[in-house]
Write a protein that holds these residues in place. Structure first.
Motif, PDB file in Angstrom:
ATOM      1  N   GLY A  98       0.818  -1.215   0.000  1.00 50.19           N
ATOM      2  CA  GLY A  98       0.000   0.000   0.000  1.00 50.19           C
ATOM      3  C   GLY A  98       0.846   1.257   0.000  1.00 50.19           C
ATOM      4  O   GLY A  98       0.531   2.236  -0.683  1.00 50.19           O
ATOM      5  N   ALA A  99       1.928   1.239   0.777  1.00 47.31           N
ATOM      6  CA  ALA A  99       2.831   2.391   0.806  1.00 47.31           C
ATOM      7  C   ALA A  99       3.498   2.598  -0.553  1.00 47.31           C
ATOM      8  O   ALA A  99       3.666   3.740  -1.008  1.00 47.31           O
ATOM      9  CB  ALA A  99       3.888   2.201   1.893  1.00 47.31           C
ATOM     10  N   ALA A 149       0.859   4.150  -2.772  1.00 42.96           N
ATOM     11  CA  ALA A 149       0.602   5.540  -2.378  1.00 42.96           C
ATOM     12  C   ALA A 149       1.738   6.458  -2.814  1.00 42.96           C
ATOM     13  O   ALA A 149       1.506   7.531  -3.387  1.00 42.96           O
ATOM     14  CB  ALA A 149       0.404   5.628  -0.864  1.00 42.96           C
ATOM     15  N   ALA A 176       5.721   8.038   2.813  1.00 43.41           N
ATOM     16  CA  ALA A 176       4.584   7.119   2.637  1.00 43.41           C
ATOM     17  C   ALA A 176       4.881   5.789   3.328  1.00 43.41           C
ATOM     18  O   ALA A 176       4.009   5.230   4.004  1.00 43.41           O
ATOM     19  CB  ALA A 176       4.288   6.898   1.158  1.00 43.41           C
ATOM     20  N   GLU A 180       9.112   9.475  -1.512  1.00 39.09           N
ATOM     21  CA  GLU A 180       8.242   8.345  -1.199  1.00 39.09           C
ATOM     22  C   GLU A 180       8.489   7.777   0.191  1.00 39.09           C
ATOM     23  O   GLU A 180       7.629   7.079   0.739  1.00 39.09           O
ATOM     24  CB  GLU A 180       8.391   7.244  -2.254  1.00 39.09           C
ATOM     25  CG  GLU A 180       7.808   7.639  -3.594  1.00 39.09           C
ATOM     26  CD  GLU A 180       7.899   6.551  -4.641  1.00 39.09           C
ATOM     27  OE1 GLU A 180       8.342   5.420  -4.320  1.00 39.09           O
ATOM     28  OE2 GLU A 180       7.518   6.816  -5.792  1.00 39.09           O
ATOM     29  N   ILE A 229       2.687   4.515   6.507  1.00 44.09           N
ATOM     30  CA  ILE A 229       1.812   3.365   6.241  1.00 44.09           C
ATOM     31  C   ILE A 229       2.417   2.037   6.682  1.00 44.09           C
ATOM     32  O   ILE A 229       1.709   1.165   7.193  1.00 44.09           O
ATOM     33  CB  ILE A 229       1.448   3.312   4.738  1.00 44.09           C
ATOM     34  CG1 ILE A 229       0.678   4.570   4.346  1.00 44.09           C
ATOM     35  CG2 ILE A 229       0.643   2.054   4.406  1.00 44.09           C
ATOM     36  CD1 ILE A 229       0.499   4.751   2.853  1.00 44.09           C
ATOM     37  N   THR A 276       1.765   6.849  -6.590  1.00 45.82           N
ATOM     38  CA  THR A 276       0.636   7.673  -7.039  1.00 45.82           C
ATOM     39  C   THR A 276       0.981   9.161  -6.965  1.00 45.82           C
ATOM     40  O   THR A 276       0.586   9.932  -7.840  1.00 45.82           O
ATOM     41  CB  THR A 276      -0.619   7.372  -6.186  1.00 45.82           C
ATOM     42  OG1 THR A 276      -0.958   5.990  -6.367  1.00 45.82           O
ATOM     43  CG2 THR A 276      -1.790   8.237  -6.586  1.00 45.82           C
TER      44      THR A 276
END
Length: 111
Positions: A34-35, A38, A77, A74, A81, A41
């Motif tokens: 998920g990290a 994210a 994130a 990044e 997370i 993204t």
């Protein structure tokens, strides 16, 4: 490769690598994936938007410079997370982005 194709491939590569690293770092594979998603993204569209302009200034160093910026961008994130530790967040970001960069280099070399 289009931006959308490259982003989808980046999601797959980085989520898979983050998930694989999770066990070694004693983290949740789902949270690490998920990290990765994210972070990508947020950074991928910006990277595509600035690459050409940056290349006119930094030449052959464009990709390494921008990848270093992406790794740092990044890492939060991963910290928010996937892990409470900044060193693990930076390591995850470094390794997943290195894998993605390497895959991209391989793809371009083969096409």
């Amino acid at each position: 490769m289009t931006q959308l194709e490259a982003m989808a491939l980046t999601f797959v590569i980085e989520a898979a690598v983050a998930s694989a690293l999770a066990r070694t770092l004693q983290l949740s594979a789902l949270n690490c994936a998920g990290a990765a998603i994210a972070g990508t993204t947020l950074t991928h569209p910006i990277l595509w938007a600035v690459f050409a302009s940056a290349q006119s200034v930094t030449g052959a160093l464009t990709t390494p410079i921008l990848e270093a910026v992406v790794i740092l961008a990044e890492a939060p994130a991963y910290r928010l997370i996937a892990t409470p530790r900044w060193d693990d967040a930076l390591l995850l970001s470094l390794l997943v982005n290195a894998a993605s960069w390497g895959a991209g280099e391989l793809i371009y070399a083969l096409t």
